[in-house]
Scaffold this motif. Structure first.
Motif, mmCIF file in Angstrom:
data_model
loop_
_atom_site.group_PDB
_atom_site.id
_atom_site.type_symbol
_atom_site.label_atom_id
_atom_site.label_comp_id
_atom_site.label_asym_id
_atom_site.label_seq_id
_atom_site.Cartn_x
_atom_site.Cartn_y
_atom_site.Cartn_z
ATOM 1 N N GLN A 187 0.837 -1.202 0.000
ATOM 2 C CA GLN A 187 0.000 0.000 0.000
ATOM 3 C C GLN A 187 0.875 1.256 0.000
ATOM 4 O OE1 GLN A 187 -2.487 0.398 3.472
ATOM 5 N NE2 GLN A 187 -3.392 2.321 2.772
ATOM 6 N N PHE A 188 1.933 1.203 0.787
ATOM 7 C CA PHE A 188 2.886 2.318 0.848
ATOM 8 C C PHE A 188 3.504 2.565 -0.534
ATOM 9 C CE2 PHE A 188 7.526 3.135 1.235
ATOM 10 C CZ PHE A 188 7.469 4.465 1.634
ATOM 11 N N SER A 189 3.960 1.501 -1.192
ATOM 12 C CA SER A 189 4.577 1.627 -2.517
ATOM 13 C C SER A 189 3.586 2.167 -3.544
ATOM 14 C CB SER A 189 5.113 0.267 -2.987
ATOM 15 O OG SER A 189 6.069 -0.223 -2.088
ATOM 16 N N LYS A 239 4.767 10.631 5.372
ATOM 17 C CA LYS A 239 3.346 10.561 5.755
ATOM 18 C C LYS A 239 2.718 9.245 5.299
ATOM 19 C CE LYS A 239 -1.111 12.675 4.837
ATOM 20 N NZ LYS A 239 -1.671 11.524 4.136
ATOM 21 N N ILE A 240 3.008 8.853 4.065
ATOM 22 C CA ILE A 240 2.453 7.600 3.542
ATOM 23 C C ILE A 240 3.002 6.407 4.324
ATOM 24 C CG2 ILE A 240 2.406 6.075 1.520
ATOM 25 C CD1 ILE A 240 2.400 8.628 -0.215
ATOM 26 N N ILE A 282 0.326 9.871 13.526
ATOM 27 C CA ILE A 282 1.283 10.866 13.018
ATOM 28 C C ILE A 282 0.856 11.325 11.623
ATOM 29 C CG2 ILE A 282 3.695 11.327 12.452
ATOM 30 C CD1 ILE A 282 4.505 9.150 14.395
ATOM 31 N N ALA A 283 0.422 10.368 10.793
ATOM 32 C CA ALA A 283 -0.041 10.693 9.439
ATOM 33 C C ALA A 283 -1.254 11.611 9.490
ATOM 34 C CB ALA A 283 -0.367 9.415 8.678
#
Length: 345
Positions: free
Chosen positions: A184-186, A318-319, A330-331
């Motif tokens: 998901q991050f990628s 953030k991601i 934090i995001a």
């Protein structure tokens, strides 16, 4: 328990300070590394697209690298040639701008407005108006001198991308949830860079066409500058507009200059505030406060290129935070989010 937590916070803070100090010391290397990673994220999408069209991976890889090199060389050639001509003509533009100010002062005096002409001309450093632009472009030129290292970095990262996916599957073999978080991050990172690069190119292209229509000198140069500065939020569009507006003021007329300012504002607002949020979605938004401090921080750590990388780096963080349940808070703090309840209230 509280004392232990405080020690942990101090430890994290000290670690953060050490990391930032290390990044500043090694800024020349870090800039090349970051650029190689970010450019690879953009072109990896093209690489996968070519592979889906059943083009052999080796041919796809060579095509992507060639496209990247050709685009970079074309931009470098345009900026270099236009900048040389622009610098040669700066004295002429300075005289025209100075004459415009003198005529404006004379007009004011004819209406009985007392003005100290010498003080105003001394206060207005005309060289600084255009010199600021040439200094920034010169910094970009210095960065382009390391172009070969960036190309090599991009080539190696793209070459390793396929095997890296296999390595991740081995690492997270029994941790499917963590693998999903990383995927998901990628995906979000690639989405952000693809959208931002597309909208930046669109901004530069439209502005270059508009400047050609308006008859402003060096329209392609200012289009490239607008494209690059689209990565610097808020102040980027203002800085990119200054040289073109000044050239319009000294070489054209006031009505054209006003129309040009309206054109710049319309394009930047339309793309940055309407098109980008729709393509990216709210989850990829950043708080204006976070953007402001990220520009200061990364500009200080990595220099002028750091300002271009500030938002991409901050967005990456953030991601990364949002991809893990333990750091999602934090995001949320970094996000520019208006909840439905807030809207109703």
């Amino acid at each position: 328990m509280d004392a232990i937590n405080i020690r942990h916070y101090f430890f994290y803070l000290a670690t953060l300070v050490v990391i930032i100090a290390g990044l500043k010391v090694a800024s020349e290397i870090v800039v090349i590394l970051f650029l190689a990673i970010f450019i690879s994220s953009i072109f990896s999408t093209l690489l996968r697209f070519l592979e889906k069209k059943h083009i052999p991976r080796v041919i796809s890889y060579v095509l992507v690298i060639c496209i990247f090199v050709l685009i970079s060389l074309l931009l470098g050639y345009i900026v270099n040639n236009s900048l040389k001509n622009f610098i040669e003509n700066i004295p002429q533009y300075e005289k025209q701008l100075q004459g415009l100010v003198v005529n404006t002062i004379a007009l004011g005096e004819s209406y009985g407005i007392a003005v100290d002409k010498k003080m105003i001309l001394d206060a207005l450093n005309f060289s600084s108006f255009f010199g600021f632009t040439t200094n920034i472009i010169g910094s970009i030129g210095t960065f382009l001198s390391k172009f070969l290292l960036i190309v090599i970095g991009v080539a190696f990262i793209l070459a390793e991308s396929k095997s890296f996916e296999k390595k991740l599957k081995v690492i997270f073999k029994q941790k499917r949830e963590e693998l999903e978080h990383f995927n998901q991050f990628s995906h979000n990172i690639q989405k952000y860079f693809l959208v931002k690069s597309t909208t930046s190119f669109l901004t530069g292209f439209i502005i270059a066409i508009g400047l050609i229509i308006f008859g402003v000198d060096y329209p392609v140069l200012w289009g490239v500058i607008a494209m690059l500065f689209n990565f610097v939020p808020v102040v980027g569009s203002i800085i990119a507009a200054i040289p073109a507006v000044l050239l319009s003021l000294v070489s054209l007329d006031l009505n054209t200059t006003i129309a040009l300012i309206v054109f710049y504002v319309t394009i930047n607002i339309s793309i940055s505030n309407i098109i980008e949020p729709k393509l990216m979605g709210k989850e990829l938004g950043l708080s204006p406060l976070v953007i402001f401090f990220s520009l200061i921080l990364w500009g200080w750590v990595l220099g002028i290129v750091g300002m271009f990388l500030a938002v991409p780096i901050t967005m990456t963080l953030k991601i990364a935070f949002s991809s893990n349940t333990s750091t999602q808070w934090i995001a949320v703090l970094m996000s520019d989010i208006t909840t439905k309840k807030e809207k109703k209230g």
